[in-house]
Design a protein around this motif. Structure first.
Motif, PDB file in Angstrom:
ATOM      1  N   ARG A  40       0.637  -1.362  -0.058  1.00  0.00           N
ATOM      2  CA  ARG A  40       0.045  -0.027  -0.004  1.00  0.00           C
ATOM      3  C   ARG A  40       0.904   1.276   0.007  1.00  0.00           C
ATOM      4  NH1 ARG A  40      -4.085   0.028   4.690  1.00  0.00           N
ATOM      5  NH2 ARG A  40      -4.765  -1.768   3.685  1.00  0.00           N
ATOM      6  N   THR A  65     -19.350  -6.627   6.752  1.00  0.00           N
ATOM      7  CA  THR A  65     -18.292  -5.746   6.223  1.00  0.00           C
ATOM      8  C   THR A  65     -17.318  -5.683   7.463  1.00  0.00           C
ATOM      9  OG1 THR A  65     -19.196  -3.537   7.406  1.00  0.00           O
ATOM     10  CG2 THR A  65     -19.910  -4.186   5.037  1.00  0.00           C
ATOM     11  N   GLU A 112     -16.945  -3.872   9.851  1.00  0.00           N
ATOM     12  CA  GLU A 112     -16.616  -2.562  10.323  1.00  0.00           C
ATOM     13  C   GLU A 112     -17.084  -2.492  11.943  1.00  0.00           C
ATOM     14  OE1 GLU A 112     -17.809   0.625   7.581  1.00  0.00           O
ATOM     15  OE2 GLU A 112     -19.434  -0.888   7.332  1.00  0.00           O
ATOM     16  N   ARG A 140      -9.914   1.816   8.712  1.00  0.00           N
ATOM     17  CA  ARG A 140      -9.407   2.529   7.581  1.00  0.00           C
ATOM     18  C   ARG A 140      -7.992   1.922   7.103  1.00  0.00           C
ATOM     19  NH1 ARG A 140     -12.983   5.803   5.704  1.00  0.00           N
ATOM     20  NH2 ARG A 140     -14.581   6.593   7.110  1.00  0.00           N
ATOM     21  N   VAL A 180      -8.285  -6.454   2.462  1.00  0.00           N
ATOM     22  CA  VAL A 180      -8.533  -5.093   2.366  1.00  0.00           C
ATOM     23  C   VAL A 180      -9.367  -4.491   3.742  1.00  0.00           C
ATOM     24  CG1 VAL A 180      -9.026  -5.368   0.183  1.00  0.00           C
ATOM     25  CG2 VAL A 180     -10.910  -5.513   1.674  1.00  0.00           C
ATOM     26  N   THR A 181      -9.337  -3.343   3.884  1.00  0.00           N
ATOM     27  CA  THR A 181      -9.865  -2.640   5.114  1.00  0.00           C
ATOM     28  C   THR A 181     -11.300  -2.842   5.011  1.00  0.00           C
ATOM     29  OG1 THR A 181     -10.129  -0.296   4.166  1.00  0.00           O
ATOM     30  CG2 THR A 181      -8.119  -1.086   5.007  1.00  0.00           C
ATOM     31  N   GLU A 218     -12.944  -0.006   3.081  1.00  0.00           N
ATOM     32  CA  GLU A 218     -13.016  -0.181   1.551  1.00  0.00           C
ATOM     33  C   GLU A 218     -13.818  -1.165   1.138  1.00  0.00           C
ATOM     34  OE1 GLU A 218      -9.481  -1.434  -1.716  1.00  0.00           O
ATOM     35  OE2 GLU A 218      -9.015  -1.090   0.583  1.00  0.00           O
ATOM     36  N   SER A 233     -17.285   0.108   1.032  1.00  0.00           N
ATOM     37  CA  SER A 233     -17.562   1.195   0.024  1.00  0.00           C
ATOM     38  C   SER A 233     -17.995   0.350  -1.234  1.00  0.00           C
ATOM     39  CB  SER A 233     -16.328   2.066  -0.119  1.00  0.00           C
ATOM     40  OG  SER A 233     -15.220   1.272  -0.501  1.00  0.00           O
ATOM     41  N   ARG A 234     -17.732  -1.077  -1.299  1.00  0.00           N
ATOM     42  CA  ARG A 234     -18.043  -1.687  -2.376  1.00  0.00           C
ATOM     43  C   ARG A 234     -19.235  -2.274  -2.319  1.00  0.00           C
ATOM     44  NH1 ARG A 234     -12.206  -5.200  -2.796  1.00  0.00           N
ATOM     45  NH2 ARG A 234     -11.174  -3.543  -2.914  1.00  0.00           N
TER      46      ARG A 234
END
Length: 326
Positions: free
Chosen positions: A107, A182, A184, A290, A300-301, A304, A307-308
């Motif tokens: 990254r 997700t 999160e 994040r 992936v975070t 991220e 968001s998809r």
């Protein structure tokens, strides 16, 4: 005569060439398997010094090509800087393995494939201690995460509590809410104590900003099974998924988050006061969502990955805080 001697040596080598058994004998002598070229290279040198044989005969005994034995690697020009940066990441994130470190390096723009980072990781002797995991039986509750799995964003949330203390011994209590799909961390609140009324206020703020999930999974703690919370969630048409008592693995997403939270945050931070704990908690929650690569999301975070995902939550209806509930 010299030709006869040469043919005799070749015949002896041809008939007596037992690379497999010779390699097994060398493994017993050196105390380890010879599975890598570097390990075989060191074994050849050890046999040469111990038995005073030529390099050719030692390579034949260990089935090591002489070209491999004489190979001298030439490190890339950026390798010292890469190793230095890798050490910096390891010091700041001591519980990360080489895969997550490699993703962080990628990254940042480094040419750091998983295999390259793994090679440097092994060369530098870096290692994350493995945890001993106990085998658990499968619960019988139909509300467990192994029975009802999240299918989309904001389908199932889970919540739980984690406890710790300040350096002076005062108790601290964290309240976390995680989106199971997700991954999160939606809420991470710390206080001296958190009651069911505080849980309702926290949910009200979260519902206003994000929307309402279809289900919330939790254990049978008193804060979650209180009549006030049950009545409030039923008014919002949210399904409460209470797992079987004594079966925390049925709330697996919350337990997984709590494990990472304890291992990467509580185990490495010292809290002088409640204000310090709150400041560190906000920073860690932001980093978790994040910056931290999540293995179950393809490294992936959570932000991220979210968001998809298509927006699937219901609009938040009008609701009241606990102080207005009768």
């Amino acid at each position: 005569a010299s030709q006869t001697t040469g043919r005799r040596e070749q015949t002896t080598e041809r008939t007596g060439r037992r690379s497999v058994s010779g390699q097994q004998d060398a493994e017993i002598y050196l105390g380890g398997k010879l599975v890598s070229p570097s390990r075989k290279r060191a074994a050849v040198k050890a046999i040469q010094g111990e038995f005073r044989v030529s390099e050719r005969r030692a390579c034949v005994a260990l089935d090591q090509p002489r070209s491999t034995q004489r190979y001298q690697s030439s490190p890339r020009s950026d390798e010292p800087s890469l190793v230095k940066r890798m050490y910096e990441l390891v010091r700041s994130r001591p519980r990360f393995g080489y895969r997550r470190i490699a993703r962080l390096l990628q990254r940042e723009g480094w040419q750091a494939s998983f295999t390259r980072v793994y090679r440097l990781w092994r060369r530098e002797g870096l290692k994350v201690p493995q945890k001993k995991r106990k085998r658990r039986r499968t619960g019988d509750s139909s509300n467990g995460c192994h029975r009802l799995r999240p299918e989309q964003k904001d389908h199932v949330w889970c919540w739980d509590f984690v406890f710790d203390r300040t350096s002076s011994g005062s108790s601290l209590k964290w309240f976390s809410i995680v989106d199971e799909f997700t991954r999160e961390c939606l809420t991470l609140k710390v206080d001296r104590s958190i009651r069911s009324e505080d849980v309702i206020d926290t949910l009200a703020e979260l519902f206003s900003s994000r929307g309402v999930p279809q289900c919330i999974r939790s254990d049978n703690g008193p804060e979650f099974v209180s009549r006030a919370i049950q009545r409030w969630l039923s008014q919002l048409e949210i399904n409460s998924l209470y797992i079987e008592p004594g079966a925390p693995w049925e709330n697996g997403y919350a337990e997984s988050f709590n494990s990472r939270f304890r291992d990467e945050f509580l185990a490495v931070e010292v809290f002088e006061s409640l204000a310090t704990a709150r400041r560190f908690t906000v920073a860690w929650k932001e980093d978790y969502n994040r910056q931290r690569p999540h293995s179950s999301l393809g490294y992936v975070t959570p932000a991220e990955f979210a968001s998809r995902c298509a927006v699937s939550n219901r609009a938040a209806p009008s609701f009241q805080l606990h102080s207005e509930i009768t």
